[in-house]
Design a protein around this motif. Structure first.
Motif, PDB file in Angstrom:
ATOM      1  N   GLU A  29      13.132  24.745  -7.246  1.00 57.96           N
ATOM      2  CA  GLU A  29      12.945  23.423  -7.837  1.00 57.96           C
ATOM      3  C   GLU A  29      14.228  22.592  -7.794  1.00 57.96           C
ATOM      4  N   ASN A  30      15.381  23.264  -7.729  1.00 53.95           N
ATOM      5  CA  ASN A  30      16.670  22.555  -7.745  1.00 53.95           C
ATOM      6  C   ASN A  30      17.241  22.341  -6.343  1.00 53.95           C
ATOM      7  N   LEU A  31      16.422  22.584  -5.307  1.00 50.99           N
ATOM      8  CA  LEU A  31      16.822  22.286  -3.931  1.00 50.99           C
ATOM      9  C   LEU A  31      16.102  21.031  -3.460  1.00 50.99           C
ATOM     10  N   PHE A  32      16.867  20.079  -2.940  1.00 45.97           N
ATOM     11  CA  PHE A  32      16.301  18.835  -2.412  1.00 45.97           C
ATOM     12  C   PHE A  32      16.745  18.701  -0.953  1.00 45.97           C
ATOM     13  N   LEU A  71      24.487  29.174  -4.595  1.00 42.91           N
ATOM     14  CA  LEU A  71      24.618  28.016  -5.487  1.00 42.91           C
ATOM     15  C   LEU A  71      23.327  27.713  -6.228  1.00 42.91           C
ATOM     16  N   LEU A  72      22.192  27.962  -5.585  1.00 39.65           N
ATOM     17  CA  LEU A  72      20.902  27.614  -6.184  1.00 39.65           C
ATOM     18  C   LEU A  72      20.572  28.430  -7.435  1.00 39.65           C
ATOM     19  N   ASP A  73      21.305  29.494  -7.666  1.00 45.63           N
ATOM     20  CA  ASP A  73      21.064  30.277  -8.885  1.00 45.63           C
ATOM     21  C   ASP A  73      21.377  29.456 -10.137  1.00 45.63           C
ATOM     22  N   LYS A  74      22.345  28.510 -10.012  1.00 44.35           N
ATOM     23  CA  LYS A  74      22.760  27.773 -11.206  1.00 44.35           C
ATOM     24  C   LYS A  74      22.888  26.263 -10.986  1.00 44.35           C
ATOM     25  N   ASN A  75      22.824  25.796  -9.732  1.00 43.02           N
ATOM     26  CA  ASN A  75      23.151  24.403  -9.454  1.00 43.02           C
ATOM     27  C   ASN A  75      22.071  23.711  -8.632  1.00 43.02           C
ATOM     28  N   LYS A  76      22.092  22.381  -8.714  1.00 40.18           N
ATOM     29  CA  LYS A  76      21.277  21.580  -7.812  1.00 40.18           C
ATOM     30  C   LYS A  76      22.008  21.441  -6.477  1.00 40.18           C
ATOM     31  N   VAL A  77      21.226  21.454  -5.400  1.00 39.33           N
ATOM     32  CA  VAL A  77      21.802  21.282  -4.072  1.00 39.33           C
ATOM     33  C   VAL A  77      20.976  20.254  -3.312  1.00 39.33           C
ATOM     34  N   LEU A  78      21.651  19.301  -2.686  1.00 40.17           N
ATOM     35  CA  LEU A  78      21.015  18.329  -1.799  1.00 40.17           C
ATOM     36  C   LEU A  78      21.430  18.673  -0.375  1.00 40.17           C
ATOM     37  N   SER A  95       7.205  14.310  -0.663  1.00 40.19           N
ATOM     38  CA  SER A  95       6.845  15.245  -1.732  1.00 40.19           C
ATOM     39  C   SER A  95       7.113  14.608  -3.097  1.00 40.19           C
ATOM     40  N   LYS A  96       6.735  15.326  -4.131  1.00 42.76           N
ATOM     41  CA  LYS A  96       7.029  14.860  -5.492  1.00 42.76           C
ATOM     42  C   LYS A  96       8.530  14.828  -5.745  1.00 42.76           C
ATOM     43  N   LYS A  97       9.242  15.795  -5.179  1.00 40.11           N
ATOM     44  CA  LYS A  97      10.704  15.790  -5.331  1.00 40.11           C
ATOM     45  C   LYS A  97      11.313  14.596  -4.605  1.00 40.11           C
ATOM     46  N   GLY A  98      10.682  14.195  -3.506  1.00 38.62           N
ATOM     47  CA  GLY A  98      11.131  13.004  -2.807  1.00 38.62           C
ATOM     48  C   GLY A  98      10.987  11.763  -3.663  1.00 38.62           C
ATOM     49  N   LYS A  99       9.875  11.663  -4.366  1.00 36.23           N
ATOM     50  CA  LYS A  99       9.662  10.526  -5.279  1.00 36.23           C
ATOM     51  C   LYS A  99      10.685  10.559  -6.416  1.00 36.23           C
ATOM     52  N   TYR A 100      10.991  11.783  -6.906  1.00 33.69           N
ATOM     53  CA  TYR A 100      11.992  11.927  -7.958  1.00 33.69           C
ATOM     54  C   TYR A 100      13.356  11.409  -7.481  1.00 33.69           C
ATOM     55  N   LEU A 101      13.743  11.765  -6.257  1.00 36.59           N
ATOM     56  CA  LEU A 101      15.009  11.287  -5.714  1.00 36.59           C
ATOM     57  C   LEU A 101      15.011   9.766  -5.575  1.00 36.59           C
TER      58      LEU A 101
END
Length: 594
Positions: free
Chosen positions: A412-415, A385-392, A530-536
């Motif tokens: 970058e698209n994995l949270f 899925l990570l090839d094209k999609n965001k995954v939480l 992390s920075k991604k955590g702040k983004y979420l």
């Protein structure tokens, strides 16, 4: 071109010194910094690393001697026992080479002598206190080796012995030590010996002859006392290690190229890897991906940003505390075309991970579940899925670490979201609990609901409803009643009790609500890793009421951030009784309840 190469070398040199200076300051030992400056001319490096010579290290290198760093790190004179301050010595004479092929550590009291033209080559090894390595010709030590206290390895007799014709009858001979060799304390390895991989040298042994692979030798002179063995070293992990430390992430079974690893259940129905020796090709991939044996040293965040939050819009409040914030995060992910992976109850009311892009599934993901969730095959599916999609991804800290190891790449698209975990409970104990309730209410269970700050709600086929308060419910008593009876064995010595960067956000309960309109059953603490955590967090700001908190207050009310549960001294007996006793009788026995 030559000027550019020279400039790059100077930059590399300055970066190396800066890195070492930080190490020196952190260890309150400035000597590593000055030691490396003294011997920099003796270094040959193939990557951006430099050796660390700690305090109490004496270094004598001839100008023609070379320390060759071809892979990994090199720590010499490492001091981990405060009362042990014996000096370490490295002496290298003319035209000698010390080749370091992996991460190697030599503890305090180590004495290494390389005589003229000698070559010492080491892989990924650990050398304990007071060891001596005397090299006159060649000594080679493989990867994954452990060398005990006061071991002596020497490839010569030091003094020559002559016959009547003045010929030397005791020439030096090289020593070759294979991969994954364990050398016990006070052992002696003499010249001309080859030690096969995956072998064990008993304590106080004197090895004068070759040692076959996969064998144990002991005595003076050392003799083979057992063959066809394997031990829990780096190259070939066995159940003896995995059974204690394995957290059940299943990554080893997923990456095995020949399918030699099968997950089997123990008495508590926790899954552990079992290696089929006939299929195993000893490629080492399982050890490289194991989150327990090859645990990464993540940069710790000692003071992350923390907030206490209350979700304004969650449809079914009181079902979850920490999970309230997850609802909004999962909803935003799916609305933006992404997928969410988390744990649900299956038809047998056991926990398992699923991947979904349906908002209607979120309410099942946020329900508290106190048993270990079966990850099934979600890791390979997430990778696709990570090839094209965001995954939480939502899971325990060890499950997040397992996903990171499996992917072996930053996306970058994995949270990832984890939660401060008391430990995962036995599926067997949970089944016994459900069985006991079905017997008591004379009906099958049709719904299970836990509220981690209040009660258990169990609905039965005949319409009856069971409400179990924390201080009365049998499962709660075995879990949070002061004993933690049936956690997974690795949970009692959890490797993830700290702030790390495996996840982007960590969640835990908030227990000290003193604000108007706040209910402590519905309030979460959110920790941004992390920075991604702040983004979420920024994505859901409008959906929550929040206030910045002091991390010390969070730790005080959630000590399990740092401290694992204590293993019951009767743990082996518990594993037997859980299968042979009525659940209420079992709980009463181990919680002293009458």
């Amino acid at each position: 071109m030559e000027e550019k190469i020279k400039r790059n070398r100077i930059t590399d040199f300055l970066l190396s010194l800066g890195e070492l200076f930080v190490i020196s300051v952190k260890s309150l030992d400035i000597m590593p910094f000055f030691n490396v400056i003294r011997i920099f001319r003796n270094l040959v490096r193939f990557f951006h690393k430099i050796p660390v010579f700690y305090c109490y290290s004496i270094i004598k290198l001839h100008k023609t001697a070379k320390i060759v760093l071809s892979g990994g790190t090199f720590n010499f004179g490492s001091r981990q026992l405060s009362h042990f301050d014996k000096k370490s010595r490295l002496v290298m004479r003319k035209n000698t080479k010390f080749i370091v092929r992996g991460n190697s550590t030599f503890s305090c009291g180590t004495y290494i002598l390389l005589r003229d033209n000698a070559v010492l080559s080491v892989g990924n090894i650990w050398v304990n206190y007071d060891c001596k390595i005397i090299c006159e010709n060649k000594i080679e030590i493989g990867n994954g080796c452990g060398i005990g206290i006061n071991v002596l390895i020497q490839d010569s007799d030091f003094h020559s012995i002559y016959d009547d014709n003045k010929n030397i009858i005791n020439p030096y001979k090289p020593i070759i030590i294979g991969d994954n060799v364990w050398i016990g304390a006070n052992a002696t390895i003499l010249k001309g010996v080859t030690i096969g991989s995956n072998s064990i040298i008993g304590a106080c042994s004197v090895v004068t002859k070759d040692v076959p692979p996969n064998s144990i030798v002991a005595g003076n002179p050392a003799k083979v006392i057992k063959e066809n063995i394997s031990w829990s070293g780096e190259k070939f992990p066995q159940k003896s290690v995995l059974g204690v430390k394995c957290n059940g992430c299943k990554v080893c079974s997923l990456v095995c190229p020949v399918g030699a690893i099968e997950m089997i259940k123990d008495d508590l129905e926790f899954e552990y890897p079992k290696i089929n020796k006939e299929k195993c090709i000893k490629c080492g991939k399982c050890i490289q991906c194991c989150t327990e044996i090859s645990k990464e040293s993540n940069d710790k965040k000692t003071n992350p940003k923390t907030y206490s939050c209350l979700n304004k819009n969650t449809p079914r409040k009181s079902l979850s505390a920490s999970g309230e914030i997850i609802y909004s995060l999962a909803e935003k992910t799916i609305q933006n075309g992404g997928y969410v992976c988390g744990s649900i109850y299956n038809k047998h009311f056991l926990a398992e991970h699923i991947i979904t892009n349906k908002i209607s599934d979120i309410k099942y993901l946020i329900q508290p579940k106190y048993i270990q969730s079966d990850l099934k095959d979600v890791f390979p599916s997430i990778k696709i899925l990570l090839d094209k999609n965001k995954v939480l991804f939502i899971g325990t800290p060890c499950q997040c670490a397992g996903l990171k190891k499996y992917l072996n790449k930053d996306y970058e698209n994995l949270f990832m979201i984890d939660f401060i975990c008391l430990g995962v409970n036995s599926p067997k104990a949970y089944k016994q609990y459900i069985k006991h309730l079905e017997s008591r209410f004379k009906s099958k269970v049709v719904s299970v609901q836990f509220d981690n700050k209040n009660f258990a709600e169990i609905i039965f086929e005949n319409g009856q409803v069971y409400y179990g308060q924390k201080d009365e419910d049998l499962f709660y008593k075995g879990f949070v009643g002061g004993r933690s009876l049936f956690l997974r064995e690795s949970c009692y010595n959890c490797s993830f009790k700290d702030f790390s960067k495996n996840s982007d956000i960590s969640l835990c309960d908030y227990w000290k609500t003193n604000r108007k309109n706040y209910d402590d059953r519905e309030t979460s603490t959110i920790i941004l890793n992390s920075k991604k955590g702040k983004y979420l967090f920024d994505l859901v700001r409008k959906d929550i009421d929040f206030r910045k908190d002091n991390i010390n207050d969070v730790i005080t009310s959630n000590p399990e951030i740092y401290v694992p549960q204590i293993m019951p001294c009767e743990y082996k007996e518990i594993k037997n009784d859980i299968n042979n006793m009525d659940f209420e009788e079992f709980i009463n026995k181990y919680t002293c309840t009458k």
